[in-house]
Design a protein around this motif. Structure first.
Motif, PDB file in Angstrom:
ATOM      1  N   ILE A   1      13.876   4.046  12.241  1.00 30.84           N
ATOM      2  CA  ILE A   1      13.845   3.242  11.009  1.00 30.84           C
ATOM      3  C   ILE A   1      12.560   2.422  10.935  1.00 30.84           C
ATOM      4  CG2 ILE A   1      14.996   1.352   9.776  1.00 30.84           C
ATOM      5  CD1 ILE A   1      17.672   2.546  10.921  1.00 30.84           C
ATOM      6  N   ALA A   2      12.142   1.863  12.070  1.00 38.95           N
ATOM      7  CA  ALA A   2      10.894   1.089  12.101  1.00 38.95           C
ATOM      8  C   ALA A   2       9.695   1.982  11.802  1.00 38.95           C
ATOM      9  CB  ALA A   2      10.729   0.422  13.465  1.00 38.95           C
ATOM     10  N   LEU A   3       9.689   3.190  12.366  1.00 41.63           N
ATOM     11  CA  LEU A   3       8.585   4.128  12.093  1.00 41.63           C
ATOM     12  C   LEU A   3       8.595   4.564  10.626  1.00 41.63           C
ATOM     13  CD1 LEU A   3       8.646   6.353  15.303  1.00 41.63           C
ATOM     14  CD2 LEU A   3       6.768   4.872  14.536  1.00 41.63           C
ATOM     15  N   PHE A   4       9.776   4.747  10.070  1.00 42.62           N
ATOM     16  CA  PHE A   4       9.887   5.147   8.667  1.00 42.62           C
ATOM     17  C   PHE A   4       9.262   4.090   7.764  1.00 42.62           C
ATOM     18  CE2 PHE A   4      12.182   5.341   4.600  1.00 42.62           C
ATOM     19  CZ  PHE A   4      11.825   6.624   4.209  1.00 42.62           C
ATOM     20  N   LYS A   5       9.522   2.828   8.054  1.00 43.47           N
ATOM     21  CA  LYS A   5       8.930   1.741   7.255  1.00 43.47           C
ATOM     22  C   LYS A   5       7.406   1.745   7.381  1.00 43.47           C
ATOM     23  CE  LYS A   5      12.982  -1.199   7.299  1.00 43.47           C
ATOM     24  NZ  LYS A   5      13.606  -2.404   7.810  1.00 43.47           N
ATOM     25  N   LYS A   6       6.934   1.994   8.581  1.00 45.90           N
ATOM     26  CA  LYS A   6       5.491   2.080   8.815  1.00 45.90           C
ATOM     27  C   LYS A   6       4.895   3.240   8.015  1.00 45.90           C
ATOM     28  CE  LYS A   6       2.527   2.021  12.909  1.00 45.90           C
ATOM     29  NZ  LYS A   6       2.535   2.171  14.372  1.00 45.90           N
ATOM     30  N   LYS A   7       5.591   4.381   8.030  1.00 43.40           N
ATOM     31  CA  LYS A   7       5.123   5.557   7.291  1.00 43.40           C
ATOM     32  C   LYS A   7       5.135   5.303   5.787  1.00 43.40           C
ATOM     33  CE  LYS A   7       6.006  10.454   6.510  1.00 43.40           C
ATOM     34  NZ  LYS A   7       5.983  10.298   5.060  1.00 43.40           N
ATOM     35  N   GLN A   8       6.154   4.612   5.294  1.00 41.72           N
ATOM     36  CA  GLN A   8       6.221   4.322   3.860  1.00 41.72           C
ATOM     37  C   GLN A   8       4.984   3.558   3.397  1.00 41.72           C
ATOM     38  OE1 GLN A   8      10.182   2.423   3.696  1.00 41.72           O
ATOM     39  NE2 GLN A   8      10.604   3.832   2.018  1.00 41.72           N
ATOM     40  N   PHE A   9       4.607   2.542   4.167  1.00 36.60           N
ATOM     41  CA  PHE A   9       3.431   1.762   3.808  1.00 36.60           C
ATOM     42  C   PHE A   9       2.176   2.638   3.817  1.00 36.60           C
ATOM     43  CE2 PHE A   9      -0.299  -0.708   5.047  1.00 36.60           C
ATOM     44  CZ  PHE A   9      -0.364  -1.592   3.989  1.00 36.60           C
ATOM     45  N   ARG A  10       2.021   3.433   4.853  1.00 37.70           N
ATOM     46  CA  ARG A  10       0.839   4.301   4.956  1.00 37.70           C
ATOM     47  C   ARG A  10       0.828   5.359   3.871  1.00 37.70           C
ATOM     48  NH1 ARG A  10      -0.291   4.755  11.458  1.00 37.70           N
ATOM     49  NH2 ARG A  10      -0.382   2.504  11.764  1.00 37.70           N
ATOM     50  N   ASP A  11       1.996   5.863   3.509  1.00 39.30           N
ATOM     51  CA  ASP A  11       2.074   6.851   2.431  1.00 39.30           C
ATOM     52  C   ASP A  11       1.689   6.241   1.090  1.00 39.30           C
ATOM     53  OD1 ASP A  11       2.743   8.975   4.013  1.00 39.30           O
ATOM     54  OD2 ASP A  11       4.878   8.930   3.537  1.00 39.30           O
ATOM     55  N   ARG A  12       2.051   4.986   0.878  1.00 38.78           N
ATOM     56  CA  ARG A  12       1.644   4.334  -0.378  1.00 38.78           C
ATOM     57  C   ARG A  12       0.134   4.335  -0.505  1.00 38.78           C
ATOM     58  NH1 ARG A  12       5.147  -0.009   1.030  1.00 38.78           N
ATOM     59  NH2 ARG A  12       7.215   0.662   0.460  1.00 38.78           N
ATOM     60  N   THR A  13      -0.538   4.026   0.587  1.00 31.92           N
ATOM     61  CA  THR A  13      -2.004   4.028   0.586  1.00 31.92           C
ATOM     62  C   THR A  13      -2.528   5.427   0.272  1.00 31.92           C
ATOM     63  OG1 THR A  13      -2.014   2.238   2.201  1.00 31.92           O
ATOM     64  CG2 THR A  13      -4.049   3.509   1.972  1.00 31.92           C
ATOM     65  N   ALA A  14      -1.985   6.442   0.940  1.00 36.81           N
ATOM     66  CA  ALA A  14      -2.418   7.828   0.701  1.00 36.81           C
ATOM     67  C   ALA A  14      -2.110   8.256  -0.738  1.00 36.81           C
ATOM     68  CB  ALA A  14      -1.744   8.767   1.696  1.00 36.81           C
ATOM     69  N   ASN A  15      -0.950   7.861  -1.247  1.00 33.80           N
ATOM     70  CA  ASN A  15      -0.576   8.223  -2.621  1.00 33.80           C
ATOM     71  C   ASN A  15      -1.489   7.568  -3.644  1.00 33.80           C
ATOM     72  OD1 ASN A  15       1.473   9.755  -1.548  1.00 33.80           O
ATOM     73  ND2 ASN A  15       3.093   8.300  -2.042  1.00 33.80           N
ATOM     74  N   ILE A  16      -1.867   6.320  -3.394  1.00 23.80           N
ATOM     75  CA  ILE A  16      -2.800   5.637  -4.296  1.00 23.80           C
ATOM     76  C   ILE A  16      -4.135   6.384  -4.319  1.00 23.80           C
ATOM     77  CG2 ILE A  16      -4.185   3.529  -4.575  1.00 23.80           C
ATOM     78  CD1 ILE A  16      -1.630   1.984  -3.639  1.00 23.80           C
ATOM     79  N   MET A  17      -4.582   6.809  -3.154  1.00 24.35           N
ATOM     80  CA  MET A  17      -5.834   7.570  -3.088  1.00 24.35           C
ATOM     81  C   MET A  17      -5.707   8.862  -3.901  1.00 24.35           C
ATOM     82  SD  MET A  17      -6.640   6.996   0.946  1.00 24.35           S
ATOM     83  CE  MET A  17      -8.370   7.380   1.096  1.00 24.35           C
ATOM     84  N   ALA A  18      -4.576   9.553  -3.775  1.00 24.82           N
ATOM     85  CA  ALA A  18      -4.363  10.798  -4.513  1.00 24.82           C
ATOM     86  C   ALA A  18      -4.355  10.556  -6.018  1.00 24.82           C
ATOM     87  CB  ALA A  18      -3.055  11.461  -4.073  1.00 24.82           C
ATOM     88  N   VAL A  19      -3.695   9.504  -6.446  1.00 26.60           N
ATOM     89  CA  VAL A  19      -3.648   9.186  -7.881  1.00 26.60           C
ATOM     90  C   VAL A  19      -5.047   8.865  -8.404  1.00 26.60           C
ATOM     91  CG1 VAL A  19      -2.800   7.499  -9.574  1.00 26.60           C
ATOM     92  CG2 VAL A  19      -1.227   8.499  -7.897  1.00 26.60           C
ATOM     93  N   ILE A  20      -5.826   8.132  -7.632  1.00 23.79           N
ATOM     94  CA  ILE A  20      -7.197   7.812  -8.057  1.00 23.79           C
ATOM     95  C   ILE A  20      -8.015   9.090  -8.189  1.00 23.79           C
ATOM     96  CG2 ILE A  20      -9.354   6.691  -7.360  1.00 23.79           C
ATOM     97  CD1 ILE A  20      -7.582   4.455  -6.111  1.00 23.79           C
ATOM     98  N   ILE A  21      -7.869  10.009  -7.238  1.00 24.51           N
ATOM     99  CA  ILE A  21      -8.599  11.285  -7.317  1.00 24.51           C
ATOM    100  C   ILE A  21      -8.204  12.040  -8.585  1.00 24.51           C
ATOM    101  CG2 ILE A  21      -8.890  13.563  -6.250  1.00 24.51           C
ATOM    102  CD1 ILE A  21      -8.512  12.102  -3.506  1.00 24.51           C
ATOM    103  N   ILE A  22      -6.907  12.113  -8.853  1.00 24.62           N
ATOM    104  CA  ILE A  22      -6.434  12.809 -10.056  1.00 24.62           C
ATOM    105  C   ILE A  22      -6.999  12.148 -11.307  1.00 24.62           C
ATOM    106  CG2 ILE A  22      -4.375  13.317 -11.446  1.00 24.62           C
ATOM    107  CD1 ILE A  22      -2.883  13.595  -8.673  1.00 24.62           C
ATOM    108  N   LEU A  23      -6.955  10.827 -11.359  1.00 25.71           N
ATOM    109  CA  LEU A  23      -7.498  10.121 -12.523  1.00 25.71           C
ATOM    110  C   LEU A  23      -8.996  10.374 -12.686  1.00 25.71           C
ATOM    111  CD1 LEU A  23      -5.582   6.723 -12.321  1.00 25.71           C
ATOM    112  CD2 LEU A  23      -5.278   8.563 -14.014  1.00 25.71           C
ATOM    113  N   LEU A  24      -9.733  10.378 -11.585  1.00 24.77           N
ATOM    114  CA  LEU A  24     -11.173  10.662 -11.661  1.00 24.77           C
ATOM    115  C   LEU A  24     -11.424  12.040 -12.271  1.00 24.77           C
ATOM    116  CD1 LEU A  24     -12.432   9.270  -8.236  1.00 24.77           C
ATOM    117  CD2 LEU A  24     -13.119   8.459 -10.500  1.00 24.77           C
ATOM    118  N   MET A  25     -10.629  13.012 -11.882  1.00 26.26           N
ATOM    119  CA  MET A  25     -10.844  14.376 -12.383  1.00 26.26           C
ATOM    120  C   MET A  25     -10.384  14.557 -13.816  1.00 26.26           C
ATOM    121  SD  MET A  25     -10.285  16.909  -9.247  1.00 26.26           S
ATOM    122  CE  MET A  25      -9.824  16.099  -7.751  1.00 26.26           C
TER     123      MET A  25
END
Length: 163
Positions: A133-157
């Motif tokens: 559960i602790a690792l899952f919370k850590k992953k959620q935060f890191r995934d948010r960062t990765a997802n934001i990067m993906a959304v920015i890339i999509i918006l740029l294109m």
């Protein structure tokens, strides 16, 4: 749409269009499911469900990794066919952010997912361990960062801003 000019120009145009289709489809089929990983994992309430959820996420992750390769290759090939793209800020920013997100995924997200996989496979009881559960919370935060990067890339294109 008819492309004026000689046969070679038409062939390049068709190749470019095919690369665009590959690029977009790879993004939809490969990157799209990544946004669902945490939702799939969060739905697991027992150790057995958790193992099953991880099998699904692992398969989707393999597909996503292959798609990332196609996205990069098709994007670079479009730049090779249309060198003007390498002068466009949105294109350069997308490439840099794509490479940064790949490094981030490999160094920050994947190691946590591997730890979660290991715990899920080793869990015998019906309870999901607190360590997981602790690792899952850590992953959620890191995934948010990765997802934001993906959304920015999509918006740029899509928007193709000029800086």
């Amino acid at each position: 749409m008819s492309v004026p000019g000689n046969r070679e120009a038409r062939a390049v145009h068709h190749l470019y269009s095919a690369l665009q289709a590959i690029h977009v489809l790879s993004a939809i089929l490969g990157v799209g499911p990544i946004f669902l990983f945490n939702l799939i994992l969060k739905k697991a309430k027992t150790a057995e469900q958790l193992r099953y959820a991880h099998r699904i996420v692992n398969r989707l992750n393999r597909n996503a990794n292959a798609s990332f390769g196609l996205i990069l290759l098709s994007g670079l090939m479009m730049g090779w066919l249309n060198p003007y793209l390498f002068r466009m800020e949105w294109y350069i920013a997308s490439l840099i952010l794509f490479l940064a997100s790949a490094v981030y995924a490999v160094t920050a997200v994947e190691p946590v997912l591997k730890q979660m996989n290991r715990i899920a496979e080793q869990t015998d009881g019906s309870e999901i361990p607190q360590e997981y559960i602790a690792l899952f919370k850590k992953k959620q935060f890191r995934d948010r960062t990765a997802n934001i990067m993906a959304v920015i890339i999509i918006l740029l294109m899509v928007i193709k801003p000029v800086f």
